[in-house]
Design a protein around this motif. Structure first.
Motif, short mmCIF file in Angstrom:
data_model
loop_
_atom_site.label_atom_id
_atom_site.label_comp_id
_atom_site.label_asym_id
_atom_site.label_seq_id
_atom_site.Cartn_x
_atom_site.Cartn_y
_atom_site.Cartn_z
N SER A 122 0.51 -1.19 0.13
CA SER A 122 0.39 0.42 -0.46
C SER A 122 0.93 0.67 -0.20
O SER A 122 0.06 2.78 -0.04
N PHE A 123 2.06 0.43 -0.12
CA PHE A 123 3.18 2.65 0.45
C PHE A 123 4.16 2.28 -0.25
O PHE A 123 4.85 1.46 0.09
N ASN A 124 5.03 2.85 -0.81
CA ASN A 124 6.48 3.20 -1.61
C ASN A 124 6.79 4.36 -1.39
O ASN A 124 6.30 5.60 -1.10
N THR A 125 8.72 4.17 -0.89
CA THR A 125 8.97 5.41 -0.53
C THR A 125 9.55 6.22 -1.94
O THR A 125 9.20 5.50 -3.28
N LYS A 126 9.20 7.66 -2.16
CA LYS A 126 9.07 8.17 -3.22
C LYS A 126 10.10 7.57 -4.25
O LYS A 126 11.19 7.36 -3.98
N ASP A 127 9.61 7.78 -5.60
CA ASP A 127 10.45 7.48 -6.65
C ASP A 127 11.16 5.81 -6.69
O ASP A 127 11.94 5.60 -7.35
N LYS A 128 10.92 4.65 -6.13
CA LYS A 128 11.00 3.84 -5.64
C LYS A 128 10.53 2.94 -5.84
O LYS A 128 9.13 2.78 -4.72
N ILE A 129 10.17 1.38 -6.38
CA ILE A 129 8.77 0.69 -6.39
C ILE A 129 9.06 0.14 -5.30
O ILE A 129 10.27 -0.72 -5.30
N ASP A 130 8.18 -0.95 -4.69
CA ASP A 130 8.56 -1.74 -4.19
C ASP A 130 9.49 -1.84 -2.93
O ASP A 130 10.00 -2.67 -2.03
N VAL A 131 9.52 -0.52 -2.13
CA VAL A 131 10.27 -0.22 -1.03
C VAL A 131 10.06 0.77 -0.53
O VAL A 131 9.66 1.32 -0.42
N GLY A 132 10.32 0.39 0.93
CA GLY A 132 9.34 1.77 1.88
C GLY A 132 8.18 1.04 2.62
O GLY A 132 7.39 0.71 2.45
N LEU A 133 8.17 1.35 4.05
CA LEU A 133 6.93 1.56 4.93
C LEU A 133 6.75 2.73 5.89
O LEU A 133 7.84 3.45 5.63
N PRO A 134 4.91 3.21 5.56
CA PRO A 134 5.03 4.15 6.11
C PRO A 134 5.11 4.76 7.50
O PRO A 134 5.15 3.24 8.72
N LEU A 135 5.72 5.52 8.48
CA LEU A 135 5.96 5.91 9.26
C LEU A 135 4.54 5.90 10.16
O LEU A 135 3.68 7.58 9.81
N GLY A 136 3.59 5.77 10.97
CA GLY A 136 2.11 5.58 10.83
C GLY A 136 1.00 4.90 11.10
O GLY A 136 0.92 4.58 11.86
N ASN A 137 1.78 3.54 10.10
CA ASN A 137 0.60 2.22 10.24
C ASN A 137 1.90 1.72 11.67
O ASN A 137 2.55 1.55 11.99
N LEU A 138 0.73 1.50 12.07
CA LEU A 138 0.84 0.36 13.47
C LEU A 138 1.78 -1.55 13.20
O LEU A 138 2.62 -1.19 13.99
N THR A 139 1.31 -1.63 11.82
CA THR A 139 1.21 -2.95 11.30
C THR A 139 2.56 -2.39 10.85
O THR A 139 4.10 -3.55 11.13
N SER A 140 3.04 -1.58 10.64
CA SER A 140 5.25 -0.90 9.73
C SER A 140 6.03 -1.38 11.40
O SER A 140 7.06 -2.21 10.90
N GLN A 141 5.34 -1.01 12.77
CA GLN A 141 6.39 -0.94 13.79
C GLN A 141 6.20 -2.84 13.95
O GLN A 141 7.41 -3.37 14.40
N LEU A 142 4.75 -3.64 13.68
CA LEU A 142 5.64 -5.02 13.83
C LEU A 142 6.31 -5.79 13.20
O LEU A 142 7.61 -6.28 12.87
N PHE A 143 6.56 -4.55 11.54
CA PHE A 143 7.21 -5.52 10.54
C PHE A 143 8.28 -5.26 10.13
O PHE A 143 9.28 -6.13 9.91
N VAL A 144 8.99 -4.24 10.96
CA VAL A 144 10.40 -4.02 11.03
C VAL A 144 11.22 -4.65 12.38
O VAL A 144 12.36 -4.54 12.18
N ASN A 145 10.36 -5.18 12.92
CA ASN A 145 10.56 -5.70 14.21
C ASN A 145 11.10 -7.00 13.50
O ASN A 145 12.02 -7.87 14.14
N ILE A 146 10.01 -7.51 12.38
CA ILE A 146 9.97 -8.93 11.33
C ILE A 146 11.59 -8.95 10.95
O ILE A 146 12.02 -10.41 11.08
N TYR A 147 11.20 -8.06 10.48
CA TYR A 147 12.40 -7.61 9.09
C TYR A 147 13.96 -7.98 9.94
O TYR A 147 14.82 -8.22 9.52
#
Length: 295
Positions: free
Chosen positions: A139-164
């Motif tokens: 649902s999110f991409n870092t500007k000018d990049k495809i398939d890269v980046g997670l949004p600062l603000g999503n609760l799921t992003s906090q979990l995803f980065v810990n899994i990563y």
């Protein structure tokens, strides 16, 4: 206005018709400028539902010394662990403690979607759950990049980065056999009495991050120094026998107290300061905001 109808509609959409909506972007300064992307209420309901189910499962797989966005962890516990490790490595202040510290360059903006999805597939076999997680990740991409980046603000992003970053944690602990290691989000420290040992670790850490996770160590924040010289970590400058808030933390504290002139805010900050050696700063705040101590 139509809460029940909207939830029932969302329930139906989650049966393979769900598409994550767009984000509302804005910036905050805390203390440096950050780009925040806020999802709609509808999508945030999905984030919470996914997080509520997946967090307990993945939390059991994380190492003990990962402290970010976890129940019963946090910055205070990380600082306590930091001081405990320093005490052990120094043999109760009899030896010099060397500390390797660094973080990840553009952390959230550099998370690779394909790498993350492949990591999730190692733990999850249910096709429907993987499909749902793909909707959130893509649902999110870092500007000018495809398939890269997670949004600062999503609760799921906090979990995803810990899994990563758990992949990195496991490499450090299991493969490299590092005993004294702490990570909070993308900040990490390694303790040793041997400076040369820490120097040899750097290329191994860098190679794993680059090759396996497509992340890069921050070249300007990488250093090895003694604890006796004071180490800046999670908002505090830590010494062998005391810790004080870093200058930027103090400035931010006064700025926020000015913005929110309330007893609740004051009590919160005094509680935080109570964890360090902050007698003079505490007195200064109490005098400056003496009106909040009177009814």
């Amino acid at each position: 206005m139509h809460l029940t109808d909207q939830i029932l509609l969302l329930h139906e959409e989650l049966k393979k018709n769900y598409r994550h909506g767009s984000y509302h972007a804005f910036k905050i300064n805390d203390p440096k400028q950050r780009d925040i992307h806020k999802a709609s209420v509808r999508d945030r309901l999905v984030h919470h539902a996914v997080y509520r189910i997946l967090y307990p499962y993945f939390d059991k797989k994380f190492i003990y010394d990962s402290y970010s966005c976890r129940i019963d962890k946090g910055t205070h516990k990380a600082i306590i662990r930091f001081r405990n490790f320093a005490q052990k490595v120094s043999l109760n202040n009899k030896k010099t403690v060397w500390i390797l510290k660094d973080d990840i360059r553009k952390f959230f903006a550099s998370i690779d979607h394909i790498v993350l999805q492949n990591i999730l597939k190692k733990y999850i076999t249910d096709a429907d759950i993987l499909w749902m997680l793909d909707q959130l990740i893509n649902s999110f991409n870092t500007k000018d990049k495809i398939d890269v980046g997670l949004p600062l603000g999503n609760l799921t992003s906090q979990l995803f980065v810990n899994i990563y970053m758990n992949e990195f944690d496991q490499f450090v602990k299991r493969k490299l056999k590092v005993k004294y290691y702490i990570r909070y989000a993308d900040d990490f420290v390694v303790f040793s009495e041997d400076k040369f040992y820490l120097e040899k670790l750097i290329p191994k850490l860098s190679e794993f991050l680059t090759n396996k996770l497509k992340l890069t160590l921050h070249p300007k924040k990488l250093f090895i120094k003694t604890l006796a010289s004071g180490l800046d970590f999670l908002g505090w400058v830590i010494f062998p026998h005391h810790l004080i808030p870093r200058t930027s933390t103090k400035k931010r504290m006064f700025k926020k107290l000015k913005q929110k002139h309330s007893k609740e805010s004051l009590a919160s900050y005094l509680g935080i300061l109570g964890h360090g050696n902050t007698h003079n700063l505490t007195q200064k705040i109490q005098i400056f905001y003496s009106d909040l101590f009177t009814d």
